[in-house]
Write a protein that holds these residues in place. Structure first.
Motif: not given
Length: 95
Positions: A4, A37, A41, A44, A47
């Motif tokens: 990311e 995804a 993390n 985040v 997306i």
């Protein structure tokens, strides 16, 4: 990059250049990509998912099953998810 990155002007330009070089083909692993995804993390908040077709690889390939599981994984985080389809001309004509 295989991680990311912040949405800076430079990173957006680099992503755009990378996207321009993509070609359609191979399988589409939707579920495993989202699982990674959403779980990898905690910072985040958005997306962008680029795909070139219907799910054909991974733990789950049924679209409804994938949607249910992604909604469940994202129920507390409320990450914004944008999906972008890269279609060949012949695929676009079928839709």
């Amino acid at each position: 990059e295989d991680r990311e990155v912040p949405a800076t002007k430079e990173n957006i330009a680099r992503a755009s250049e990378w996207i321009d070089k993509l070609s359609v083909g191979g399988g589409t692993n939707v579920y495993d990509t989202f699982e990674d995804a959403l779980e990898s993390n905690r910072l985040v908040d958005t997306i962008f998912f680029l795909g070139d077709g219907s799910p054909s690889l991974g733990k789950y390939t049924e679209q409804e099953e994938i949607l249910v599981r992604i909604r469940w994984m994202n129920r507390f985080r409320k990450i914004r998810i944008h999906t972008i389809a890269l279609l060949r001309e012949i695929d676009a004509e079928r839709r």
